[in-house]
Enzyme design. Structure first.
Site, short mmCIF file in Angstrom:
data_model
loop_
_atom_site.label_atom_id
_atom_site.label_comp_id
_atom_site.label_asym_id
_atom_site.label_seq_id
_atom_site.Cartn_x
_atom_site.Cartn_y
_atom_site.Cartn_z
N SER A 130 15.97 -26.07 29.13
CA SER A 130 17.20 -25.82 29.88
C SER A 130 18.13 -27.03 29.87
O SER A 130 17.68 -28.17 29.83
CB SER A 130 16.88 -25.46 31.33
OG SER A 130 18.10 -25.29 32.03
N LYS A 190 10.62 -20.70 33.24
CA LYS A 190 12.01 -20.79 32.75
C LYS A 190 12.79 -19.54 33.16
O LYS A 190 13.96 -19.62 33.56
CB LYS A 190 12.03 -20.96 31.23
CG LYS A 190 13.44 -20.91 30.60
CD LYS A 190 14.35 -22.01 31.16
CE LYS A 190 15.64 -22.25 30.42
NZ LYS A 190 16.54 -21.17 30.18
N HIS A 193 13.67 -19.93 36.67
CA HIS A 193 14.79 -20.90 36.72
C HIS A 193 16.11 -20.17 36.47
O HIS A 193 17.09 -20.37 37.19
CB HIS A 193 14.57 -21.99 35.66
CG HIS A 193 15.81 -22.77 35.31
ND1 HIS A 193 16.80 -22.27 34.48
CD2 HIS A 193 16.24 -23.99 35.70
CE1 HIS A 193 17.77 -23.14 34.39
NE2 HIS A 193 17.46 -24.21 35.10
#
Ligand code: 6PG
Length: 489
Positions: A130, A190, A193
């Site tokens: 990211s 992820k 996230h």
């Protein structure tokens, strides 16, 4: 040429190119490969000129350049292309070699691919990366999962290129990359996230909407508010870019943001987070509203038509602007706490379902720098889990408990006034509804259970009997004595 390169990166789009340059900065020799091989030559002649980057024009040539165990990182579009490339790589790699997928793949695909690649004697890593272009170039947040025995071979590279953050206790800097867990754990974290990213963005957009329509503020005025907010507990990358977006003018000198069409796109990771939450039975209501808000925004033509049928009254908030701005800041902060609380509840449930041993403080540290949701706030989450690694719910941590209590009045005021004035605040209000539901020891689900039992003999438990005993009532006197079996999501 002798095998001398440390790692290969396949896929020379923005993220791939920048990761290669970042690896090069940290002393690693990288092989660059792309399906359209002309891109390899262009990259070597331009961005990678004068760097220790080696070009390969075929996967076989790439494999021959790599030290063993070979490390091959895919930076390509998630989906079928990853499976196709894995099949091709299996023909040029050997047992013990490591395939790494750095795209936004669905965690279930990563679970399947880890098993498949391991069945061929190789190792697999599915990792979240990211931070966009700038993160990839100067330090992303990296969330790897997959085959545990691959980690020691990848760790030195990943931890070197990842973002670094200062240790809260004043110790040495820490890398925003650590092992997440087996199979699809890295991609799950992820995905979460990204779900939280959707939530943070929607909350900021609702605060902006209230300031614009409720307080009648210009982009320039809001720029100053976000600048101030970025010096306190809301300090974060997303507040910072919002500040900068609001200051940006178009060629004619007017705010660019005012000219951008109000329809949001999405690539699917927010949706996946919500689907997973439904499967696990975890209420991540804020992320769900953030995803649906993008869907509502996309109905532009229908909204324009509906706006002619349902005219909005005066949206202006009465009272002192400065006081309102303080209230909006608190409503945003409290809602953000709820969103992260829900995100952590989701990860905990997923860890249980998939037998992942997630380190929740470690995840907060990985998100503390480099990624899109990076913020000061994540430092507080890290502290909460450091103090109590078994913390079951963020809301019960003393810091967050006090923070929420300090915001509740403002939060209710902002949400109720926005509702009265017809300014949509789906994320701010669902956060408050969740909070009120979660802190309520007795909800009206007793009536709901009675309704289910009335029409479908679905049974209910009683407050005066031990849990796990189920009762059925013949509510009308006309029903039978047979009850339906119970199951829960
Ligand atoms: C990141 C981002 C990134 C994501 C984009 C677009 O962590 O760097 O999450 O992975 O793909 O932000 O996402 P949407 O198109 O779904 O908004």
């Amino acid at each position: 040429m002798e095998p001398h390169a440390d790692i290969a990166v396949v896929g020379l789009a923005v993220m791939g190119q920048n990761l290669i340059l970042n690896m090069n900065d940290h002393g690693f020799t990288v092989v660059a490969y792309n399906r359209t091989v002309s891109k390899v030559d262009e990259f070597l002649a331009q961005e990678a000129r004068g760097k220790k980057v080696v070009g390969a024009h075929s996967l076989a040539e790439m494999a021959a350049l790599l030290k063993r165990p070979r490390r091959v990182m895919l930076m390509i579009k998630a989906g079928r292309a990853v499976d196709d490339l894995i099949d091709q790589l299996l023909t040029v790699l050997e047992p013990g070699d490591i395939i790494i997928d750095g795209g936004n793949s669905l965690f279930e695909d990563t679970i399947r691919r880890t098993k498949f690649v391991e069945s061929k004697g190789l190792l697999y890593i599915g990792t979240g990366v990211s931070g966009g272009e700038e993160g990839a170039r100067h330090g992303p947040s990296i969330m790897p999962g997959g085959s545990p025995s691959a980690w020691p071979h990848v760790k030195p590279i990943f931890q070197a290129i990842a973002a670094k953050v200062a240790d809260a206790a004043g110790g040495p800097e820490q890398s925003c990359c650590d092992w997440v867990g087996e199979g699809g754990a890295g991609h799950y974290v992820k995905m979460t996230h990204n779900g939280i990213e959707y939530g943070d963005m929607q909350l900021i957009c609702e605060a902006y909407h209230i300031m614009k329509d409720g307080l009648g503020m210009t982009a320039g005025e809001m720029h100053h508010v976000f600048r101030e907010w970025n010096t306190g507990e809301l300090e974060s990358y997303l507040i910072e870019i919002t500040r900068d977006i609001l200051a940006k003018t178009d060629d004619d000198g007017t705010p660019l943001v005012d000219k951008i069409l109000d329809t949001a796109g999405q690539k699917g990771t927010g949706k996946w987070t919500v689907i997973s939450s439904q499967e696990l039975g975890i209420p991540i209501t804020l992320i769900a509203e953030a995803v649906y808000s993008r869907c509502v925004s996309a109905l532009k033509d229908q909204r324009v038509l509906a706006s002619k049928h349902f005219k909005q009254g005066n949206p202006k908030f009465a009272g002192d602007r400065v006081a309102w701005l303080g209230d909006i800041r608190k409503a945003l902060y409290a809602s953000k706490i709820i969103s992260y609380t829900q995100g952590y509840m989701l990860m905990r449930a997923a860890a249980q379902a998939h037998h992942w041993n997630l380190n929740y403080g470690g995840i907060a540290l990985m998100w503390r720098g480099g990624c899109i949701i990076r913020s000061v706030f994540l430092g507080e989450i890290k502290k909460a889990f450091d103090k109590n690694p078994d913390l079951t719910n963020l809301l019960l941590d003393p810091f967050f408990k006090k923070a929420i209590k300090g915001c509740v009045r403002s939060w209710r005021k902002v949400v109720s006034t926005a509702v009265k004035k017809g300014i949509p605040v789906p994320a701010l209000s669902t956060a408050l509804a969740f909070f009120d539901g979660f802190r309520n020891a007795r909800l009206p689900a007793n009536l709901l259970q009675a309704q289910r039992d009335f029409f479908g003999a679905h049974t209910y438990e009683r407050i005066d009997q031990p849990r796990g005993q189920f009762f059925h009532t013949n509510w009308t006197g006309a029903g039978g004595r047979v009850s339906s079996s119970t199951y829960s999501v």
